[in-house]
Enzyme design. Structure first.
Site, PDB file in Angstrom:
ATOM      1  N   ASP A  71     -40.274  12.894   4.058  1.00 52.66           N
ATOM      2  CA  ASP A  71     -40.160  12.898   2.605  1.00 52.66           C
ATOM      3  C   ASP A  71     -39.188  13.987   2.235  1.00 52.66           C
ATOM      4  O   ASP A  71     -39.111  15.015   2.920  1.00 52.66           O
ATOM      5  CB  ASP A  71     -41.520  13.184   1.955  1.00 52.66           C
ATOM      6  CG  ASP A  71     -41.930  14.633   2.115  1.00 52.66           C
ATOM      7  OD1 ASP A  71     -41.541  15.462   1.269  1.00 52.66           O
ATOM      8  OD2 ASP A  71     -42.642  14.951   3.099  1.00 52.66           O
ATOM      9  N   HIS A 101     -28.462   4.170  -5.499  1.00 56.85           N
ATOM     10  CA  HIS A 101     -27.605   4.150  -4.312  1.00 56.85           C
ATOM     11  C   HIS A 101     -28.143   5.068  -3.212  1.00 56.85           C
ATOM     12  O   HIS A 101     -28.251   4.662  -2.051  1.00 56.85           O
ATOM     13  CB  HIS A 101     -26.169   4.557  -4.639  1.00 56.85           C
ATOM     14  CG  HIS A 101     -25.369   4.776  -3.394  1.00 56.85           C
ATOM     15  ND1 HIS A 101     -24.852   3.731  -2.654  1.00 56.85           N
ATOM     16  CD2 HIS A 101     -25.073   5.901  -2.698  1.00 56.85           C
ATOM     17  CE1 HIS A 101     -24.257   4.203  -1.570  1.00 56.85           C
ATOM     18  NE2 HIS A 101     -24.380   5.520  -1.574  1.00 56.85           N
ATOM     19  N   ASP A 146     -49.087  15.289  -1.610  1.00 53.81           N
ATOM     20  CA  ASP A 146     -49.127  16.594  -0.950  1.00 53.81           C
ATOM     21  C   ASP A 146     -50.324  17.358  -1.510  1.00 53.81           C
ATOM     22  O   ASP A 146     -51.028  16.888  -2.400  1.00 53.81           O
ATOM     23  CB  ASP A 146     -47.812  17.335  -1.151  1.00 53.81           C
ATOM     24  CG  ASP A 146     -47.606  17.708  -2.598  1.00 53.81           C
ATOM     25  OD1 ASP A 146     -48.525  17.510  -3.409  1.00 53.81           O
ATOM     26  OD2 ASP A 146     -46.516  18.200  -2.928  1.00 53.81           O
ATOM     27  N   CYS A 198     -23.433  -0.264  -5.828  1.00 54.67           N
ATOM     28  CA  CYS A 198     -22.182  -0.528  -5.107  1.00 54.67           C
ATOM     29  C   CYS A 198     -21.682  -1.950  -5.327  1.00 54.67           C
ATOM     30  O   CYS A 198     -20.475  -2.201  -5.298  1.00 54.67           O
ATOM     31  CB  CYS A 198     -22.349  -0.250  -3.619  1.00 54.67           C
ATOM     32  SG  CYS A 198     -22.382   1.521  -3.274  1.00 54.67           S
ATOM     33  N   CYS A 212     -21.913  -0.895   1.415  1.00 49.08           N
ATOM     34  CA  CYS A 212     -23.282  -0.795   0.892  1.00 49.08           C
ATOM     35  C   CYS A 212     -23.612  -2.005   0.027  1.00 49.08           C
ATOM     36  O   CYS A 212     -22.786  -2.505  -0.723  1.00 49.08           O
ATOM     37  CB  CYS A 212     -23.411   0.484   0.079  1.00 49.08           C
ATOM     38  SG  CYS A 212     -25.031   0.694  -0.675  1.00 49.08           S
ATOM     39  N   CYS A 244     -26.241  -2.065  -2.175  1.00 46.49           N
ATOM     40  CA  CYS A 244     -27.129  -1.725  -3.295  1.00 46.49           C
ATOM     41  C   CYS A 244     -26.531  -2.240  -4.602  1.00 46.49           C
ATOM     42  O   CYS A 244     -25.339  -2.556  -4.680  1.00 46.49           O
ATOM     43  CB  CYS A 244     -27.375  -0.219  -3.360  1.00 46.49           C
ATOM     44  SG  CYS A 244     -26.059   0.724  -4.145  1.00 46.49           S
TER      45      CYS A 244
END
Lengths: 398, 398
Positions: A286, A355, A93, A329, A324, A326
């Site tokens: 974002d 997660h 940015d 999880c 999930c 991930c």
């Protein structure tokens, strides 16, 4: 390298677009979500964690890196990619939003944003030119033009003055980057300094402002595009306006932006915001929400957000989200994550962030797939329905 | 399961032993270092990080887990292994050291340690029996008998009284565990409570005390072994005495402990301490040093410790240790790690801890190999020589 920045639309479904953005450091499948690495690190994540979660591009903050460790130090390290150990695409940015957020410690003039560092109180003047110089030294793949961020609500008069200043700053930002790019490598200026760019293929996005006023947004979109950036972002949303107003503004503004360029909606938002704004033609997002909320114990799931510190999870052996995939999880229970959070363990931040980023990035992946298959509308409906389940069931959960 | 605990010596070199410790949750190659997971988590590490670094056994703190989230809650989750997502061996301390460390908030009587929780001020009486009960509920593979920790320095009289109390507590600890193990599964006591064990194969170590007094250590070693634990630990060292005194005490005490059982030196130490105490016959180590110092920016290397916040690393593109194969060293520079540390990024703790644990675990691996090849003495000399390099070169580094 000058032509490294490319955008191809692979498919579309209504206003939603499935695209591919090429940068000097690789390709990004869009719509894409960019995890925020404020100080050159996505908090709690290693490069490996980001890769495993499917992140293709990250965002870093010019304001923070300029103050610490310094953009010149980073340039001497070979640029931001090498310094932070992330060889994928990076967007920086302009620093405007952070400087603006300093409140009483900043003053805005036509020249730029005069602010005092939150670290040591030192005074700095962030001009459009300096913002471009810093980002050239950092060598991000996508730099942002300096814009003026306006508090919400603002009168139409205030919004016009601010939008017009952003246009003037946008012209100066663009001019500076073109000038930097025109300098031969190793050039030495009259004052003995050298214009440093660590990424010759750096692209630059212009930012459309205009608060919630359609006429101003329209004028800003037209005039910003007249400057001729590589692509365009919608700024000044998710700053306190209602979600309906945000969606309306995106609906009205996105179609005004060149269809053959990626459209970036800055600083947004919830999982529902993402799906709703993809539906309105946005390609890049974002937001600190998945990472910041993770550190506060809020975990996103397909059934809505879950606050892991709630007592109801003390003896809950289920993973955060049973569907999930991930690492968190697959490996840890709500009961354990609650314990880590209450015990203020570092692991709480790490596992929760893993997660939440997985949820955001996976949601974008499902969105991309649905657009390609022409089933985006049904995904959108199903997502809304499922996502409100926990919101309705456990009001106290949020 | 009752015979799950086994120790085999595979090789020895001088007093140094290369062994294999079998527990209900797997085998540990010794000499071994146990990363400390105070609250059921090695700070900043996931189970995956520990595995990748080669950790085979971790330590957890009875005191902390008893207070939060509670040993009964953990038992209801199926025990500590399942709760924390670590299916390898776990050793739990007795809680005595933590309770002792509370200073004015604890009072020691013959019955046990009366203390006030550091979390909510609630009052608790930690008896040898309760320490055994808690650890049975946690279901660690190795439980420790409750001992009295003595401040250093102590007079011989104080040390004798304390050592004798530790012996009496040791007998009560052992008696309690044997009683727990004799209860049929699902037994209900007269008061309606059930003795809960989540790991039927749990072993128990007795602790040798006696401060720096050889006669007391000798008596403690003899009498503690007379109680008949599964193995023995040396406690009450690394509490402020000089390194020479510590080494001497280990030299004098280790040979008094049964040669066919693993010998655990509690709470030690620096990399040099580890190699020196292996040379004196120690098989198991635990210490917060690699993890805690990582969070304070001190990184261990073959050339000695390096303080990453030092200005000399601001533009140092080398990894922490050029010969190290950990993720941190393969991926990040000293300059970046310094930036993360100064910016108070979570990643500083994670990456520094990854490195330090790798260094400790890798050093133990090299020690094991050297013992097997009969080259331990030359490794020991080479390690000393190399490890002092940075200590001599950059005095300010520590």
């Amino acid at each position: 390298m000058a032509n490294a920045f490319e955008f191809r639309i692979l498919a579309s479904d209504g206003a939603a677009r499935r695209g591919e953005l090429t940068t000097p450091h690789g390709v990004v499948q869009t719509p894409a979500f960019m995890p925020v690495g404020t100080q050159g690190a996505v908090k709690g994540m290693t490069e490996r964690d980001l890769r495993e979660n499917g992140a293709e591009i990250i965002l870093a903050n010019t304001y923070h890196l300029y103050l610490r460790p310094g953009d010149r130090l980073i340039a001497r390290r070979g640029g931001l990619h090498r310094f932070i150990g992330w060889d994928g695409p990076i967007l920086t940015d302009s620093g405007g939003f952070q400087a603006f957020s300093l409140g009483p410690r900043r003053r805005i003039t036509e020249e730029g944003i005069c602010f005092r560092s939150h670290l040591d109180g030192s005074e700095h003047l962030l001009t459009p030119e300096l913002a471009a110089d810093i980002q050239a030294r950092l060598g991000s793949d996508i730099a942002m033009a300096l814009d003026e961020c306006l508090a919400h609500p603002a009168t139409e008069d205030e919004a016009r003055r601010s939008m017009e200043r952003t246009l003037r700053w946008g012209r100066r930002s663009r001019q500076r980057l073109l000038w930097l790019q025109s300098q031969p490598s190793g050039a030495v200026l009259e004052d003995g300094r050298t214009p440093v760019r660590t990424n010759p293929g750096q692209a630059q996005f212009g930012i459309v402002q205009g608060s919630v006023y359609p006429d101003l947004r329209e004028e800003s979109a037209r005039e910003t595009q007249a400057i001729g950036f590589d692509a365009y972002a919608i700024g000044g949303l998710s700053v306190g306006e209602s979600v309906d107003v945000m969606y309306e503004t995106v609906s009205a503004t996105a179609p005004l932006l060149a269809a053959d360029r990626p459209r970036h909606l800055m600083g947004t938002g919830t999982p529902l915001d993402l799906i709703e704004c993809v539906a309105r033609g946005i390609d890049l997002f974002d937001c600190v929400m998945p990472t910041r909320n993770a550190r506060n114990g809020q975990l996103f799931t397909g059934q809505g957000p879950l606050n892991v510190k709630n007592a109801c999870y003390a003896e809950d052996d289920r993973p955060v989200d049973e569907t999930c995939e991930c690492y968190t999880c697959r490996h840890y229970s709500r009961a354990y994550l609650r314990h880590l959070f209450l015990a203020k363990e570092i692991g709480a931040s790490t596992l929760n962030t893993l997660h939440n980023l997985h949820f955001y990035l996976d949601t974008l992946g499902r969105i991309r797939e649905a657009i390609a298959f022409g089933s985006f509308e049904s995904l959108r409906r199903a997502f809304h329905q499922s996502y409100s389940l926990r919101l309705l069931a456990h009001d106290a959960d949020g």
